[in-house]
Design a protein around this motif. Sequence first.
Motif, PDB file in Angstrom:
ATOM      1  N   SER A 152       0.823  -1.211   0.000  1.00  0.00           N
ATOM      2  CA  SER A 152       0.000   0.000   0.000  1.00  0.00           C
ATOM      3  C   SER A 152       0.856   1.259   0.000  1.00  0.00           C
ATOM      4  O   SER A 152       0.585   2.211  -0.748  1.00  0.00           O
ATOM      5  N   LEU A 153       1.887   1.293   0.821  1.00  0.00           N
ATOM      6  CA  LEU A 153       2.727   2.486   0.917  1.00  0.00           C
ATOM      7  C   LEU A 153       3.512   2.733  -0.370  1.00  0.00           C
ATOM      8  O   LEU A 153       3.591   3.874  -0.851  1.00  0.00           O
ATOM      9  N   ILE A 154       4.098   1.699  -0.929  1.00  0.00           N
ATOM     10  CA  ILE A 154       4.876   1.861  -2.153  1.00  0.00           C
ATOM     11  C   ILE A 154       3.968   2.300  -3.301  1.00  0.00           C
ATOM     12  O   ILE A 154       4.296   3.235  -4.051  1.00  0.00           O
ATOM     13  N   ASN A 155       2.834   1.642  -3.441  1.00  0.00           N
ATOM     14  CA  ASN A 155       1.913   2.003  -4.525  1.00  0.00           C
ATOM     15  C   ASN A 155       1.366   3.412  -4.371  1.00  0.00           C
ATOM     16  O   ASN A 155       1.153   4.123  -5.357  1.00  0.00           O
ATOM     17  N   TRP A 156       1.126   3.841  -3.127  1.00  0.00           N
ATOM     18  CA  TRP A 156       0.578   5.176  -2.903  1.00  0.00           C
ATOM     19  C   TRP A 156       1.625   6.245  -3.184  1.00  0.00           C
ATOM     20  O   TRP A 156       1.333   7.279  -3.802  1.00  0.00           O
ATOM     21  N   GLY A 157       2.858   6.034  -2.741  1.00  0.00           N
ATOM     22  CA  GLY A 157       3.919   6.970  -3.073  1.00  0.00           C
ATOM     23  C   GLY A 157       4.126   7.075  -4.570  1.00  0.00           C
ATOM     24  O   GLY A 157       4.335   8.166  -5.116  1.00  0.00           O
ATOM     25  N   TYR A 158       4.054   5.958  -5.251  1.00  0.00           N
ATOM     26  CA  TYR A 158       4.187   5.909  -6.705  1.00  0.00           C
ATOM     27  C   TYR A 158       3.068   6.708  -7.374  1.00  0.00           C
ATOM     28  O   TYR A 158       3.311   7.515  -8.270  1.00  0.00           O
ATOM     29  N   SER A 159       1.843   6.499  -6.929  1.00  0.00           N
ATOM     30  CA  SER A 159       0.689   7.145  -7.560  1.00  0.00           C
ATOM     31  C   SER A 159       0.690   8.648  -7.352  1.00  0.00           C
ATOM     32  O   SER A 159       0.423   9.419  -8.285  1.00  0.00           O
ATOM     33  N   LEU A 160       0.977   9.096  -6.125  1.00  0.00           N
ATOM     34  CA  LEU A 160       0.997  10.536  -5.863  1.00  0.00           C
ATOM     35  C   LEU A 160       2.155  11.216  -6.582  1.00  0.00           C
ATOM     36  O   LEU A 160       2.008  12.329  -7.099  1.00  0.00           O
ATOM     37  N   CYS A 161       3.306  10.562  -6.632  1.00  0.00           N
ATOM     38  CA  CYS A 161       4.435  11.116  -7.360  1.00  0.00           C
ATOM     39  C   CYS A 161       4.083  11.271  -8.835  1.00  0.00           C
ATOM     40  O   CYS A 161       4.345  12.321  -9.447  1.00  0.00           O
ATOM     41  N   ASP A 162       3.474  10.263  -9.411  1.00  0.00           N
ATOM     42  CA  ASP A 162       3.077  10.317 -10.819  1.00  0.00           C
ATOM     43  C   ASP A 162       2.118  11.479 -11.067  1.00  0.00           C
ATOM     44  O   ASP A 162       2.299  12.262 -12.011  1.00  0.00           O
ATOM     45  N   ALA A 163       1.106  11.628 -10.218  1.00  0.00           N
ATOM     46  CA  ALA A 163       0.114  12.691 -10.393  1.00  0.00           C
ATOM     47  C   ALA A 163       0.753  14.069 -10.246  1.00  0.00           C
ATOM     48  O   ALA A 163       0.484  14.989 -11.034  1.00  0.00           O
ATOM     49  N   ALA A 164       1.623  14.228  -9.236  1.00  0.00           N
ATOM     50  CA  ALA A 164       2.249  15.529  -8.995  1.00  0.00           C
ATOM     51  C   ALA A 164       3.220  15.910 -10.104  1.00  0.00           C
ATOM     52  O   ALA A 164       3.265  17.059 -10.540  1.00  0.00           O
ATOM     53  N   MET A 165       4.005  14.955 -10.572  1.00  0.00           N
ATOM     54  CA  MET A 165       4.987  15.244 -11.612  1.00  0.00           C
ATOM     55  C   MET A 165       4.314  15.634 -12.921  1.00  0.00           C
ATOM     56  O   MET A 165       4.781  16.537 -13.623  1.00  0.00           O
ATOM     57  N   ARG A 166       3.220  14.989 -13.251  1.00  0.00           N
ATOM     58  CA  ARG A 166       2.527  15.312 -14.506  1.00  0.00           C
ATOM     59  C   ARG A 166       1.780  16.634 -14.397  1.00  0.00           C
ATOM     60  O   ARG A 166       1.738  17.409 -15.353  1.00  0.00           O
ATOM     61  N   ALA A 167       1.215  16.896 -13.221  1.00  0.00           N
ATOM     62  CA  ALA A 167       0.438  18.134 -13.055  1.00  0.00           C
ATOM     63  C   ALA A 167       1.327  19.363 -12.915  1.00  0.00           C
ATOM     64  O   ALA A 167       1.023  20.420 -13.467  1.00  0.00           O
ATOM     65  N   SER A 168       2.426  19.241 -12.174  1.00  0.00           N
ATOM     66  CA  SER A 168       3.242  20.414 -11.859  1.00  0.00           C
ATOM     67  C   SER A 168       4.395  20.649 -12.824  1.00  0.00           C
ATOM     68  O   SER A 168       4.778  21.784 -13.072  1.00  0.00           O
ATOM     69  N   LEU A 169       4.967  19.577 -13.349  1.00  0.00           N
ATOM     70  CA  LEU A 169       6.133  19.720 -14.213  1.00  0.00           C
ATOM     71  C   LEU A 169       5.888  19.219 -15.634  1.00  0.00           C
ATOM     72  O   LEU A 169       6.823  19.178 -16.443  1.00  0.00           O
ATOM     73  N   GLY A 170       4.659  18.819 -15.922  1.00  0.00           N
ATOM     74  CA  GLY A 170       4.333  18.388 -17.268  1.00  0.00           C
ATOM     75  C   GLY A 170       5.020  17.123 -17.702  1.00  0.00           C
ATOM     76  O   GLY A 170       5.241  16.909 -18.906  1.00  0.00           O
TER      77      GLY A 170
END
Length: 368
Positions: free
Chosen positions: A339-357
């Motif tokens: 759960s922790l690894i998948n959640w860190g992965y998912s939030l990182c993916d969302a933030a990187m695409r939203a903030s840095l394109g």
Amino acid sequence: MSDGRNDGEQVGLALSGGGFRAALFHLGSLTRLNELGWLRRLSLISACSGGAITAAWLGLRWGELRFDERGVAAAFDREVTAPLRRFCSRDHDTLPSLLNMAAQLIGHPTRALAREMRSLVGEAKLADLPAAGDGPRILLTASNLVTGSLVHIDREGLTDPRLGRAELADLPLAEAVAASCAFPPFLSPCVIATDPARWQPLADADLAADESLRRRLVLSDGGLHDPAALEPLGGVGTVLVSNANVTRERWRRPTSFWTRQSGRATILQTVANALARVRDLRRRFLAPDDPLRGAAWNIADRVADFGASGPAWPDSDETRAVCSLRTRLSRFSDSEQRSLINWGYSLCDAAMRASLGAANEPAAKLPV
């Protein structure tokens, strides 16, 4: 094969504290950064407490990651993920806590936590972390309980702004990680002995003349000063933040016993401090006249908040439950780790695409 160096812009990554919960959450973040080609671009990784465990291990294995032409480390899972997951599947804080509580009665802290960290990093020294040009600078933080300073530890040594700079490349890495993780009152302090002659004064080091303070450093968790590990990233042009600080873990046994109260109060203070710093940083990312750019994700965020399409793990009751996991260095089950690894992965993916394109290539797919 790529040499793993970053030759472009200065990119810094902050890995917060939060015990094994943080270490595993950050592992998920690093997994997605690697897939996106951003891991190799890092010039500095600043970390404290649980984040220091992940950062130190990543630094030790950096030379074995085997980056391809896209800047992706093909050996990341084998060299970083698997050993770190094994380490987090065992209890590493019960014995040190019990020994420290007993030792505190006579005023002599133990080295039990450093021995536990040695089961991950072995006999490695600070000098075994990546050198300049060979990988990112790994910087761990601790708090000096005597001077009140935030202490920086890198491959060459240790800096306390009130004492100066000590060249300690031969310091065991296990001691440095333990100092960064020594959360009070049960795991703190971590005492490091140094030779006063190995110190060089800094311009504002007002305590540099006191050899007794340089001979015996009494250190505690770096998160007491800077729980999000952001302070060392000043001057970096692009800042990435993986923050696992949150207060949703319910206090199941409220008590008037002072040690439990002090521990709970310290957690509340550090979490509030971390969240405030991340909020300020996000405001800077959005300010049109501020050159700083970057992305930040908190473990308590929702992927929907970032507006990214096709999240790897959509928001649910299960993702919210991740925030309630404990922050100890105790055994985490396979399902908790997943759960922790998948959640860190998912939030990182969302933030990187939203903030840095960042492009969704390869498409986000839960790593565990």
